[in-house]
Design a protein around this motif. Structure first.
Motif, PDB file in Angstrom:
ATOM      1  N   ALA A   1      -6.799 -13.243  -5.615  1.00 59.54           N
ATOM      2  CA  ALA A   1      -6.182 -12.213  -6.458  1.00 59.54           C
ATOM      3  C   ALA A   1      -4.752 -12.619  -6.770  1.00 59.54           C
ATOM      4  O   ALA A   1      -3.965 -12.883  -5.856  1.00 59.54           O
ATOM      5  N   THR A   2      -4.417 -12.684  -8.035  1.00 65.05           N
ATOM      6  CA  THR A   2      -3.063 -13.001  -8.480  1.00 65.05           C
ATOM      7  C   THR A   2      -2.487 -11.772  -9.173  1.00 65.05           C
ATOM      8  O   THR A   2      -3.064 -11.277 -10.148  1.00 65.05           O
ATOM      9  N   PHE A   3      -1.368 -11.283  -8.662  1.00 66.70           N
ATOM     10  CA  PHE A   3      -0.785 -10.055  -9.198  1.00 66.70           C
ATOM     11  C   PHE A   3       0.674  -9.954  -8.751  1.00 66.70           C
ATOM     12  O   PHE A   3       1.149 -10.745  -7.931  1.00 66.70           O
TER      13      PHE A   3
ATOM     14  N   CYS B   1       0.619  -6.629   2.525  1.00 66.78           N
ATOM     15  CA  CYS B   1      -0.459  -5.881   1.875  1.00 66.78           C
ATOM     16  C   CYS B   1      -1.586  -5.650   2.875  1.00 66.78           C
ATOM     17  O   CYS B   1      -1.851  -6.504   3.721  1.00 66.78           O
TER      18      CYS B   1
ATOM     19  N   THR C   1      -0.253 -15.074  -5.292  1.00 65.73           N
ATOM     20  CA  THR C   1      -1.705 -15.121  -5.111  1.00 65.73           C
ATOM     21  C   THR C   1      -2.063 -14.950  -3.642  1.00 65.73           C
ATOM     22  O   THR C   1      -1.501 -15.619  -2.771  1.00 65.73           O
TER      23      THR C   1
ATOM     24  N   PHE D   1       3.545  -8.332  -6.677  1.00 66.28           N
ATOM     25  CA  PHE D   1       3.622  -7.518  -5.466  1.00 66.28           C
ATOM     26  C   PHE D   1       4.748  -7.986  -4.555  1.00 66.28           C
ATOM     27  O   PHE D   1       5.224  -9.111  -4.640  1.00 66.28           O
TER      28      PHE D   1
ATOM     29  N   THR E   1      -9.804  -5.110  -2.376  1.00 65.75           N
ATOM     30  CA  THR E   1      -8.649  -4.357  -2.869  1.00 65.75           C
ATOM     31  C   THR E   1      -7.459  -4.617  -1.958  1.00 65.75           C
ATOM     32  O   THR E   1      -7.592  -4.664  -0.734  1.00 65.75           O
TER      33      THR E   1
ATOM     34  N   VAL F   1       5.178 -12.373  -8.968  1.00 67.69           N
ATOM     35  CA  VAL F   1       3.735 -12.604  -9.031  1.00 67.69           C
ATOM     36  C   VAL F   1       3.347 -13.627  -7.969  1.00 67.69           C
ATOM     37  O   VAL F   1       4.003 -14.656  -7.810  1.00 67.69           O
TER      38      VAL F   1
ATOM     39  N   GLY G   1       3.139  -2.685  -5.243  1.00 69.30           N
ATOM     40  CA  GLY G   1       2.108  -3.310  -6.052  1.00 69.30           C
ATOM     41  C   GLY G   1       0.730  -3.246  -5.422  1.00 69.30           C
ATOM     42  O   GLY G   1       0.572  -2.930  -4.237  1.00 69.30           O
ATOM     43  N   SER G   2      -0.274  -3.547  -6.217  1.00 69.50           N
ATOM     44  CA  SER G   2      -1.655  -3.572  -5.745  1.00 69.50           C
ATOM     45  C   SER G   2      -2.446  -4.549  -6.606  1.00 69.50           C
ATOM     46  O   SER G   2      -2.069  -4.858  -7.737  1.00 69.50           O
ATOM     47  N   GLY G   3      -3.543  -5.044  -6.042  1.00 69.33           N
ATOM     48  CA  GLY G   3      -4.370  -5.996  -6.763  1.00 69.33           C
ATOM     49  C   GLY G   3      -5.816  -5.871  -6.340  1.00 69.33           C
ATOM     50  O   GLY G   3      -6.151  -5.134  -5.405  1.00 69.33           O
ATOM     51  N   SER G   4      -6.686  -6.594  -7.014  1.00 64.05           N
ATOM     52  CA  SER G   4      -8.106  -6.544  -6.688  1.00 64.05           C
ATOM     53  C   SER G   4      -8.775  -7.848  -7.103  1.00 64.05           C
ATOM     54  O   SER G   4      -8.239  -8.622  -7.903  1.00 64.05           O
TER      55      SER G   4
END
Length: 244
Positions: free
Chosen positions: A77-79, A85, A40, A81, A57, A38, A63-66
């Protein structure tokens, strides 16, 4: 029935705890899930004016985030990945692109759009090809996560702008620089006043063509075949047909 003495009871309890812990690890419990870490990604989306309330986006190697930018164009965005990106910011009828090498600060501006044009030229592809290939093309992934390639490409874009418009950017590190009114924000205002940026937030077609040509003249070793990324700095390039 005889009661167990204290020493024997403690021994049995310890053994049961050890067995339970072993079973938890064997079943994949604990912190090691095996997925990407994870992190940011944050920054500012702007085209001169802030791109407020824009949809952000992020599509990554894994992985992907928004996120949604605030009134100042700032997003976070914290996800989970694995980088790099690609980043797309859409708001107010404007869509612009950028990329993140990994976790950290990465802006989304007409300059980062131009940076992608240059790197796409280096890789023998288009921006559309670069964006769509981020999850599968090893050469694209290598280029967009290579600090030397990124720094050289930013310097080449800054030189192109200076050669074309006699505008010296406040920083050639426009991908990651913190936004200030006298720095990155002022740079975009100056480019707008010079008609280097269109009303829809895009670099003008002649500048895009020049960036692509300059990138093509400074190819990254391995091209789009999955080789290592070792591109050098490019010149100002020429003009030609714009293909995004």
């Amino acid at each position: 029935m005889k009661f167990l003495n204290g020493a024997m009871l403690r021994t049995l309890q310890f053994g049961s705890m050890a067995l339970a812990t072993g079973a938890l690890v064997a079943c994949g419990g604990g912190s090691g899930s095996g997925g990407p870490p994870v992190g940011t990604v944050s920054g500012t989306a702007a085209v001169g004016a802030a791109l407020a309330n824009a949809s952000i986006t992020l599509s990554c190697k894994n992985g992907s985030g928004s996120a949604t930018s605030d009134a100042s164009g700032v997003y976070s965005a914290t996800f989970a990945f694995d980088g790099p990106c690609t980043i797309t910011a859409t708001g107010g009828g404007i869509t612009i692109h950028s990329f993140a090498a990994g976790a950290g600060t990465f802006n989304v501006t007409p300059l980062t759009e131009l940076l992608l044009d240059y790197i796409a030229g280096q890789l023998g592809t288009t921006v559309s090809g670069l964006l769509s290939g981020i999850s599968s093309n090893a050469s694209f992934q290598s280029a967009l996560s290579n600090g030397t390639v990124i720094a050289n490409a930013q310097a080449a874009v800054a030189k192109l702008i200076n050669d074309t418009y006699a505008i010296e950017l406040s920083s050639s590190s426009f991908l990651t620089v913190s936004f200030t009114s006298s720095g990155a924000d002022a740079d975009l205002d100056t480019l707008l006043a010079a008609d280097a940026i269109t009303a829809n937030g895009q670099p003008v077609a002649s500048l895009v063509s020049a960036a692509q040509a300059a990138g093509t003249a400074a190819p990254i070793s391995g091209g789009n075949n999955g080789g290592g990324a070792t591109g050098g700095t490019g010149g100002s390039g020429g003009t030609g047909t714009t293909t995004k």
